[in-house]
Design an enzyme around this catalytic site. Sequence first.
Site, short mmCIF file in Angstrom:
data_model
loop_
_atom_site.label_atom_id
_atom_site.label_comp_id
_atom_site.label_asym_id
_atom_site.label_seq_id
_atom_site.Cartn_x
_atom_site.Cartn_y
_atom_site.Cartn_z
N HIS A 155 0.83 -1.20 0.00
CA HIS A 155 0.00 0.00 0.00
C HIS A 155 0.87 1.25 0.00
CE1 HIS A 155 -3.17 2.79 1.62
NE2 HIS A 155 -3.85 2.14 0.72
N HIS A 176 -5.00 6.14 -5.52
CA HIS A 176 -6.12 6.87 -4.92
C HIS A 176 -6.42 8.07 -5.83
CE1 HIS A 176 -4.13 4.81 -1.54
NE2 HIS A 176 -5.37 4.56 -1.18
N HIS A 185 -7.76 -1.73 -4.82
CA HIS A 185 -7.95 -2.25 -3.46
C HIS A 185 -8.64 -3.60 -3.46
CE1 HIS A 185 -6.90 1.93 -2.47
NE2 HIS A 185 -6.50 1.45 -1.31
N HIS A 305 -14.88 6.40 3.05
CA HIS A 305 -13.57 5.74 3.13
C HIS A 305 -12.49 6.56 3.84
CE1 HIS A 305 -9.49 5.37 1.38
NE2 HIS A 305 -9.62 4.16 1.86
N HIS A 309 -10.56 6.22 7.76
CA HIS A 309 -9.11 6.15 8.00
C HIS A 309 -8.71 7.13 9.12
CE1 HIS A 309 -6.99 3.55 5.14
NE2 HIS A 309 -7.98 3.80 4.31
N PHE A 326 -1.44 6.96 4.45
CA PHE A 326 -1.36 5.85 3.50
C PHE A 326 -0.14 4.96 3.69
CE2 PHE A 326 -4.09 8.27 0.18
CZ PHE A 326 -5.24 7.70 0.70
N HIS A 339 -11.55 -2.03 4.42
CA HIS A 339 -11.62 -2.07 2.96
C HIS A 339 -12.53 -3.16 2.43
CE1 HIS A 339 -9.48 1.07 0.88
NE2 HIS A 339 -8.85 1.23 2.03
#
Length: 559
Positions: A155, A176, A185, A305, A309, A326, A339
Amino acid sequence: MVALSIDRLELQRPSRTRPLKIAANARKEANACNSNSSPVTPSIDRRELLAGAIAGGASLASSVDSHALADPIGLPSFKHCHFPSVGDDIIRVCCPPKPKRATIDFKPDSGQMRVRPAAHLVDKDYIAKYNEAYAKMRALAPDDPRSLRQQANVHCAYCSYGYRQEGAPKQTLQIHFNWLFLPWHRWYLYFHEKILGSLIGDPSFALPFWSWDQEGGRYIPDMFRRETALCDAKRNTSHYEPTRVDLIYSPGSDDKSDEQIREDNLSIMYNNVAKVKQPDAFFGHPIRKGSGSKNGPGGVERAPHNAVHIFGGSPYQPNFEDMGNFYSAGRDPLFYSHHGNVDRMWDVWRSLGNKDFTDSDYLNTEFLFFDENQDLVRVKVKDSLNSEKMLKYKYQAMPDDKSWTAYEPKPLKQTPWSGSSYEYRLVKASAENPKALEVGVEPVTITVDQPKGSACDEILVLEGMEINMQSPISFNAFINLPEANKNTRVSCAEYVGTYSNVPHFMLGIGEHTETVNTTFSIKANVEILGLKSADKLVVTLVPRGQGTFTLKGASIQYA
Ligand code: C2O
């Protein structure tokens, strides 16, 4: 470069022409969208202006004309992976280990069906197995591509600019902020799940999903706090039960009541996922070889999403680690369960009658992942689309999806327009004035022309937003509500969506700004609010996170 400026303009408030009611038909009609239509700009002037003027001009142009095919973006440059730097001097190495054998092509999964369960519904035996799988993954040698550290690095490298694109060595790769978000993903979780299953010798093992969109999943699932291998030291521990997950969480927004978050979450899911019809607005904007890597995230990526996070990461870590950045997010097993639900949203969105992109540049985009045998596998986006057939997994059915897919927002203001005129800033193109609109901590109201038109969806586009990518920027967008502020509830028809950013770094640079466009689907809101015949819409952006950004333009498009 031509620049854009902000002028002032007197706005005539339009009169309300319709009763406040969302028709069930409106929703049905909206569902019949053509998957390949992209937003159409209202006038030639605007289009020329945008193509030449906006720093990320190529990006908007590509969303405007999705048929200007280039090529899929190039494969990640595994051999020339760089080390994304974090801060000024800490170098985090997140490039993959060297493959032992030649790269192989993905073959459809021929194993048994794996059914991913809701995390709050799994039993003791499942939890024991799941915990054991992560214990084994954590115990692998750090350079084993199946180890948790290397899994997290996958990632990190794809999301913090470790790679350039093969065939376009100047272009970084970012999965992203564009249409690759969901398919990349999906592949990432697929290989992660297969590795976990193989470590415990159970090919039927399926990852649990944290169903934050519904009542049963309102808390971070308990097992992530209780089981040793599922724990992560860098989390926001004040966000465990009884704190309900806030789907537009941003640092400092901890004062909402449980009931407010519950109601707001339904509206957030409706506005950012369920009502979105057009693929750009749901998945994210197209990117192709030569078009840059960040053209604008879709609704599902921004919030829920991104906000989840930020909700998970520790506020005491310098960069909101682990979930809140990230480079580190994949170190927390909670990431993969989060996810799972993001991936499930793709299925739910399709079940509402929506159609995926069919663009060949999208379908033929390729990625590289290590599999459970430590082989490097080349995959294509198109092979991930039918997950039941090609990847052999599906999700446990969730009857509560309807709680938000059938949500009917009500206008906050019960009284129609008064007819008085107001003056707001207009974000308007002009060659003379290079100043972009700055958005700091105070709400900003702008007016945007609403051209006549009708289509499957009506899209509000915020153009050329320059954002510091290391800030957890967040704002809510409202129409017809200039008095909106930080305390304004989002459970109303005036709320059209949220922008939320997950901090991340750039190779050798650390902090960096990027130019993105943000699209909000507003057809349903405009109808409920009776604003269809208005020639201008009043748009209010209410900042909630940290950091400032600038905005170069705004427009309304039909698609
Ligand atoms: Cu690649 Cu949830 O982020």
